[in-house]
Design a protein around this motif. Structure first.
Motif, PDB file in Angstrom:
ATOM      1  N   PHE A 135       0.832  -1.203   0.000  1.00 54.13           N
ATOM      2  CA  PHE A 135       0.000   0.000   0.000  1.00 54.13           C
ATOM      3  C   PHE A 135       0.868   1.255   0.000  1.00 54.13           C
ATOM      4  N   LEU A 136       1.915   1.268   0.819  1.00 56.08           N
ATOM      5  CA  LEU A 136       2.784   2.437   0.879  1.00 56.08           C
ATOM      6  C   LEU A 136       3.532   2.652  -0.426  1.00 56.08           C
ATOM      7  N   ARG A 137       3.858   1.581  -1.111  1.00 53.91           N
ATOM      8  CA  ARG A 137       4.472   1.731  -2.435  1.00 53.91           C
ATOM      9  C   ARG A 137       3.471   2.263  -3.456  1.00 53.91           C
ATOM     10  N   THR A 138       2.208   1.834  -3.315  1.00 53.71           N
ATOM     11  CA  THR A 138       1.178   2.287  -4.248  1.00 53.71           C
ATOM     12  C   THR A 138       0.944   3.783  -4.139  1.00 53.71           C
ATOM     13  N   ILE A 139       0.946   4.307  -2.920  1.00 54.42           N
ATOM     14  CA  ILE A 139       0.717   5.742  -2.734  1.00 54.42           C
ATOM     15  C   ILE A 139       2.037   6.522  -2.746  1.00 54.42           C
ATOM     16  N   HIS A 140       3.127   5.829  -3.113  1.00 54.63           N
ATOM     17  CA  HIS A 140       4.436   6.449  -3.316  1.00 54.63           C
ATOM     18  C   HIS A 140       5.041   7.024  -2.042  1.00 54.63           C
ATOM     19  N   VAL A 141       4.639   6.488  -0.898  1.00 51.92           N
ATOM     20  CA  VAL A 141       5.339   6.828   0.340  1.00 51.92           C
ATOM     21  C   VAL A 141       6.674   6.101   0.378  1.00 51.92           C
TER      22      VAL A 141
END
Length: 284
Positions: A135-141
């Protein structure tokens, strides 16, 4: 009963005796033996008592980074636990109604599972192919190759989670004892909800804040499980060093000296915290 009546002055000490014996046998004696070991010198397991106070300086100069890191991680975990626990305890105390006991059970439910299993669960949750990292990779965090495991974030998050009940329960007890009529009186005197909270609720809950922060910070500073499972050698805390020196390298003098150094650092910080917060006044 007649014996206690005839020796009324000695009754409190007789009642304390079992607890004092227990503390003496299982706390003071091991602590004394640890102090003895910290002043030994030698190699491998062939150590002799030589009043080697240099063990403390050698241990501190070599592992001061891990000691500071332990105190920083414990401090951050304590702050995060307070930020999460205070609204939670406040809501349960004032809005929980007849479901209070159920909500409190939900807080302490993780204690029904061993500490190690809880930390291993966090290792799975924060794994590189887990849903949190995805999820964090998806939102580019996180970047495409970003990860949470083997980072300080994972270690602090694990410590915060594992010691959260130690913060939440004292806060709930302190908040639950507040007479809501005091808050109503403040609002009747034209105080806003925010001002009533800052002037009434927060000061009255400070004993719970003091107890919760101490109960969280002290064991967190000596923790080593979270750093071992969720971190890497770059995140190792002083507990990891002590564990390694005791069980793997059998360097008992250094491990004992580090243990006393950690205890001294915690005592100094706790004393300074108590003086700054005025816990004597808080507890009456």
């Amino acid at each position: 009963m007649s014996f206690f009546h005839r020796h009324r002055g000695a009754t409190p000490y007789l009642l304390l005796a079992p607890g004092l014996v227990w503390l003496g046998v299982f706390f003071l004696v091991p602590l004394g033996f640890l102090a003895y070991q910290s002043l030994e010198s030698g190699f491998d397991i062939d150590y002799t008592f030589t009043w080697s106070f240099g063990n403390y300086w050698d241990a501190l100069s070599t592992y001061h980074t891990q000691l500071v890191r332990s105190l920083v991680y414990a401090g951050l975990a304590t702050i995060f636990a307070l930020l999460v626990s205070y609204p939670l305890a406040y809501w349960i105390a004032f809005r929980g109604g007849r479901w209070k006991n159920l909500f409190l059970l939900a807080i302490i439910a993780p204690f029904f599972v061993t500490y190690l299993i809880r930390t291993l669960a966090w290792e799975t949750i924060l794994s590189d192919d887990g849903f949190v990292v995805s999820f964090l990779r998806t939102i580019h965090v996180l970047g495409p190759d970003g990860r949470l495991l083997a980072t300080s974030v994972a270690v602090v998050a694990g410590i915060t989670y594992n010691f959260l009940p130690f913060m939440a329960l004292p806060l709930y007890v302190s908040l639950e004892q507040i007479d809501e009529r005091l808050i109503e009186a403040a609002q009747d005197l034209y105080a806003s909800r925010a001002k009533a909270f800052l002037r009434v609720t927060l000061p009255l809950s400070l004993p719970g804040v003091a107890a919760g922060t101490l109960l969280t910070f002290i064991p967190a500073a000596g923790d080593f499980i979270n750093a071992a499972l969720l971190g890497s050698p770059r995140q190792h805390m002083i507990g990891n060093v002590i564990q390694s020196r005791f069980l793997e390298l059998t360097d008992y003098p250094t491990a004992a000296a580090l243990s006393f150094t950690l205890m001294a650092a915690i005592l100094i910080l706790v004393f300074a915290y108590a003086r700054a917060l005025g816990t004597e006044k808080l507890t009456g």
